[in-house]
Each structure stands twice: as structure tokens, then as C-alpha cells.
Enzyme design. Structure first.
Site, PDB file in Angstrom:
ATOM      1  N   GLY A  44     -15.129 -13.437   3.848  1.00 10.99           N
ATOM      2  CA  GLY A  44     -13.709 -14.235   3.498  1.00 10.99           C
ATOM      3  C   GLY A  44     -12.572 -13.266   3.829  1.00 10.99           C
ATOM      4  N   LYS A  61     -16.138  -4.626   4.865  1.00 17.25           N
ATOM      5  CA  LYS A  61     -14.867  -4.535   4.902  1.00 17.25           C
ATOM      6  C   LYS A  61     -13.384  -3.914   5.690  1.00 17.25           C
ATOM      7  CE  LYS A  61     -10.276  -6.011   1.760  1.00 17.25           C
ATOM      8  NZ  LYS A  61     -10.194  -6.724   1.306  1.00 17.25           N
ATOM      9  N   VAL A  94     -13.504  -9.342   5.140  1.00 26.09           N
ATOM     10  CA  VAL A  94     -14.219  -8.485   5.139  1.00 26.09           C
ATOM     11  C   VAL A  94     -15.678  -9.705   5.373  1.00 26.09           C
ATOM     12  CG1 VAL A  94     -16.551  -9.085   2.847  1.00 26.09           C
ATOM     13  CG2 VAL A  94     -13.988  -8.926   2.178  1.00 26.09           C
ATOM     14  N   ASP A 136      -6.543  -4.794  -9.555  1.00 27.27           N
ATOM     15  CA  ASP A 136      -6.033  -6.076  -8.640  1.00 27.27           C
ATOM     16  C   ASP A 136      -7.499  -6.875  -9.142  1.00 27.27           C
ATOM     17  OD1 ASP A 136      -5.091  -8.037  -6.806  1.00 27.27           O
ATOM     18  OD2 ASP A 136      -6.314  -8.041  -5.507  1.00 27.27           O
ATOM     19  N   GLY A 153      -8.277 -11.780   3.103  1.00 28.09           N
ATOM     20  CA  GLY A 153      -7.889 -12.003   2.201  1.00 28.09           C
ATOM     21  C   GLY A 153      -5.728 -11.414   3.117  1.00 28.09           C
ATOM     22  N   GLY A 154      -5.083 -10.796   2.013  1.00 28.80           N
ATOM     23  CA  GLY A 154      -3.545 -10.117   2.858  1.00 28.80           C
ATOM     24  C   GLY A 154      -3.841  -8.671   3.370  1.00 28.80           C
ATOM     25  N   MET A 155      -5.013  -8.218   3.328  1.00 23.83           N
ATOM     26  CA  MET A 155      -4.962  -6.775   3.628  1.00 23.83           C
ATOM     27  C   MET A 155      -6.753  -6.763   4.122  1.00 23.83           C
ATOM     28  SD  MET A 155      -2.489  -4.931   2.310  1.00 23.83           S
ATOM     29  CE  MET A 155      -3.083  -3.315   2.978  1.00 23.83           C
ATOM     30  N   GLY A 156      -6.754  -7.735   4.549  1.00 24.26           N
ATOM     31  CA  GLY A 156      -8.180  -7.072   5.435  1.00 24.26           C
ATOM     32  C   GLY A 156      -9.145  -8.748   5.356  1.00 24.26           C
TER      33      GLY A 156
END
Length: 465
Positions: free
Chosen positions: A17, A39, A24, A133, A19-22
């Protein structure tokens, strides 16, 4: 992704997956020869000293967390200019993807998930770590319903979160508590986000579903919490109070812990009244209105007052007593003595009235004292006599017939067994002889058995009368 698919001693296999910060990755730890969830944070964050310091502090706290609903962190640090976190690989489904498919969850399932996430948050809060979060995409669920909360202490990017500049909030706009926008936070901020998560899993929509982040921020700061029960009749109204307290603008008015919010949600779910069970109405029975009239025939007495108990009708043909005032019982007659005319016999009747009453035909041809009951005690001119013997329903010849029938059944039963045995042993060599033997012994035996059964049934039916 590194060009050769290798990051230090990790071999990157497939992207799980982003996301905005990296990202996985499903990766292989070549040192320990195991699969992990790796991550990887964006490259530019590794050069931000402020970010690196907070990342290492919070990742170290997250690595110490131990709880059934927390994914263990194996290692963290920097490799080849990339910040990374090595986590245990969990083969679960993203709750955010599940909600996109099914829209919402049943209230019982939703409260169960929130309870598990609340347990993970309480463990983190006791360790001094605020998640910052809490949202559906950070919840992994297994097929058996078990849930994990992931990404403890991990920052988010622009539009969601950033920690590269002091004072800028970390989190996702749709779930951030009002105080987060001013740069302050504590464990009650996670309680606010958990209440937003509860609302979404119950209804399938975010609490303030605005596409513009500025409108979302304004709604979290000023708007009243929405009512989940307005979206489904399955959600009890008591759940609205739980969500409203969890999303209170003032942190002091919220639940003191995530576990307290989950406990209140369970209580609200248990307070839901059971569904009404429709049962057919019992049949309406009207009270009888027909009563005996003084003249004999039936008459409706619904509008006529009931006479006092001492009053008795005097002119009915079924009246036990003669006309006139209520008679007073006289002395018991002496056996052999004839009562004088007009004298009262025992039971409050004159001899003439008694003889008239005894002469009235009763059911079964038996005279009685006018009460409808055939008494076994006779009342003659000399008073009461010995009780009558109830006539037996068994005829004198029946026991003899039963004995003969039993003996015949036994005799022909023995002969039938012998006939069947010879037939099985010798086969049907002589068809004529075999048929004759069966006709002489087996058929009468069957007839006698049938007669026995019939006699038993007749005897039982006679006893029931």
C-alpha cells in the site's frame, strides 16, 4: 522504490500500500530470513533533522508497545538514505477498503471493532504515545474479526499531516480533533478520532463529509456532531450521545479514555429495546347473557338485575321446591313410617313432590331426585337404602371367550412357526402342500391375532366410559 529492489538487507518483493507519507512493502529480511511489512518514508524526510528526531523518538516508543491489537515493530532507522520501520506482516484487510465495499457495518460488529481499537489506544496512551491518526485505513482486520491498529507515531504528508515544521498538526483532516489545528494534542485527541471512526463504521460516511479540507476543519471546530441514528433504524438513539460526547469540542468534556468510550458504546447497544414480537390476539369471548327465567324458557338478563341469592324461582317445572315460601327441612323420617300428607320429607321435599320428582325420566332411564345426578343411593318410602351396585360391563361369557381365543392363538402360532420353518428349510418343493399348510395354520393364526387386538381395544374403550 530503490532501483534494484534492495534496501540494505531487505529485499522488496511487492507493494502492499501507499499513502501521503510513504509506502508499505512486502519485504524479506535476508538476515533473519523472514517476511516483514516494511514502511518506507519519502526520501526528503531523511534530510529533515527535526523530523528525524521526532521520528526516532516516537518509533522507539512504538517499538516498546505490547498488546494483542498492536502490530509489533521489529526495527526502525535509516538505510540507503531512506527512513524505514520493520513491522510484523499481518495478513489482514484494510478497514477503509472494507467500508468502500460494504458501506457500513452492523452496529454489533462496529462496536466490537471500536472496542478492539480502543484497547490498542489505551496501551499506547499508558506508554505516553499519542497515535494522532486513528482512521479506517489504519485498522487491519482478520477474517475471524480480530483487528489491529497500525502506524503508531507515524506522520502524514501535506493535506493530511506533516511534522517537518513545528506547530503543524499531524493527522487526517476528516478525523482530527479541534485542538489539533492549533498545534496541541493529548490522548483525548485520539478519543475524538475514535468517535469519528465509530460514526463512520456505523453509517458508512465521515462525520463531516466535506471535500474541501478547510470546510472540514471549520466543521470540526464549530459544527455539532452528527446523529448516527438518523442514518439507520438499527442504530439506537443512545449511540448518538456516545458519539456526541466523544466528539465534544472541549477535550475536558470527552471520555477520559478510549476504553471508556468503547464501554459506553457497548452499553448504548445493549440498551436497545428488543424488537416487538407480534402474537395473534386471543379470541374474544362474550359473557353468557342467557339465564333461567322464572317461567321456564331462556331470557336475556343483560339489563335485568340479578336477584339476591336467597330468592329462588318458584314456578319452573324443574324447580326442586314447591311453590310458596322456602321450605324448612323437617326431621329425618323414621324407617317404616309413612309421613303424613303435606309433611316434609328429608331434603326439603314433600312425599308427593318427591314421588313426582322420582317419576321424572332422567338420562339413561334412571329416576333421580331432580338434580340431574344419578345417585347410587336409593331413596324409598322407608328412607335411604344400601348403595346400588354399578352394573359391570363385562359379560359373564367374555372371560371364557378370551381364554379360548388365547389358547387358539398360541396353538396356531406354534403351528405357523413350524410351517414357516419347514418352508424355509425345504424350499417350495411341493407348492400345493406348502400353500395348503399355510392356509390351514398361518391364515387362522393371523385371524386370531386380529381378534385378540380387537378384544383388547374393546376392553380399553369400555374402561374409559
Amino acid at each position: 522504490m530503490p532501483g534494484d529492489g534492495q534496501l540494505g538487507h531487505y529485499r522488496l518483493r511487492s507493494l502492499i500500500g501507499r499513502g501521503g507519507m510513504g509506502q508499505v512493502w512486502l519485504a524479506e529480511d535476508t538476515h533473519l530470513e523472514r517476511e516483514v511489512a516494511l514502511k518506507l518514508l519519502p526520501v526528503e524526510l531523511a534530510s529533515d533533522e527535526d523530523y528525524r528526531r521526532r521520528f526516532e523518538r516516537e518509533a522507539r516508543l512504538a517499538a516498546r508497545l505490547r498488546g494483542p491489537h498492536i502490530v509489533p515493530i521489529h526495527a526502525f532507522g535509516e538505510l540507503d538514505g531512506r527512513l524505514y520501520i520493520d513491522m510484523e506482516l499481518v495478513d489482514g484487510s484494510d478497514l477503509g477498503k472494507i467500508l468502500r465495499e460494504v458501506v457500513s457495518l452492523p452496529p454489533k460488529r462496529a462496536v466490537d471493532l471500536v472496542t478492539q481499537i480502543a484497547e490498542a489506544l489505551d496501551v499506547a496512551h499508558k506508554a505516553g504515545l499519542v497515535h494522532r491518526d486513528v482512521k479506517p485505513s489504519n485498522v487491519l482486520t482478520l477474517p475471524n474479526g480480530f483487528a489491529y491498529l497500525i502506524d503508531f507515531g507515524i506522520a502524514r504528508g501535506v493535506g493530511q499531516a506533516t511534522i517537518t515544521t513545528t506547530g503543524v498538526a499531524v493527522g487526517t483532516w476528516a478525523y482530527m480533533a479541534p485542538e489539533r489545528y492549533s498545534g496541541t494534542e493529548d490522548l483525548r485527541s485520539d478519543v475524538y478520532s475514535l468517535a469519528c471512526l465509530l460514526f463512520e463504521v456505523l453509517t458508512g460516511i465521515k462525520p463531516f463529509a466535506h471535500s474541501d479540507p478547510v470546510q472540514q476543519m471549520a466543521a470540526h471546530i464549530t459544527a455539532e456532531p452528527p446523529r448516527a441514528s438518523d442514518h439507520s433504524s438499527l442504530i439506537p438513539a443512545a449511540m448518538d450521545s456516545v458519539i456526541a460526547r466523544g466528539m465534544a469540542k472541549d477535550p475536558a468534556h470527552r471520555f477520559p479514555s478510549a476504553g471508556a468510550l468503547a464501554a459506553a458504546a457497548r452499553s448504548a447497544l445493549d440498551s436497545r429495546p428488543p424488537a416487538p414480537v407480534s402474537r395473534p390476539a386471543p379470541p374474544q369471548r362474550s359473557a353468557p347473557t342467557a339465564k333461567w327465567d322464572g317461567g321456564g324458557p331462556f331470557r336475556d338478563y343483560s339489563a335485568v338485575p340479578t336477584p339476591p341469592p336467597a330468592a329462588r324461582p318458584t314456578s319452573s317445572p324443574y324447580n326442586r321446591y314447591p311453590s310458596g315460601p322456602t321450605p324448612v327441612p323437617g326431621p329425618r323420617p323414621v324407617p317404616g313410617a309413612t309421613p303424613p300428607p303435606g309433611a316434609m320429607a328429608y331434603g326439603g321435599m314433600t312425599a308427593d313432590a318427591r314421588s313426582h320428582s322420582d317419576a321424572m325420566p332422567r338420562p339413561g332411564g334412571m329416576p333421580s331426585g331432580g338434580t340431574g345426578y344419578v345417585s347410587p343411593y336409593a331413596f324409598g318410602p322407608t328412607g335411604y337404602t344400601a348403595p346400588r351396585q354399578v352394573q359391570s360391563r363385562i359379560k359373564p361369557w367374555q372371560p371364557v371367550w378370551w381364554v379360548i381365543l388365547g389358547l387358539l392363538t398360541l396353538l396356531f402360532g406354534i403351528m405357523s412357526i413350524g410351517t414357516i420353518g419347514v418352508t424355509v428349510t425345504n424350499g417350495f418343493g411341493g407348492i400345493g402342500t406348502t400353500i395348503l399348510a399355510w392356509f390351514i395354520f398361518v391364515v387362522p393364526f393371523a385371524c386370531f391375532v386380529w381378534l385378540c387386538v380387537r378384544e383388547v381395544r374393546k376392553f380399553r374403550s369400555e374402561r374409559r366410559r
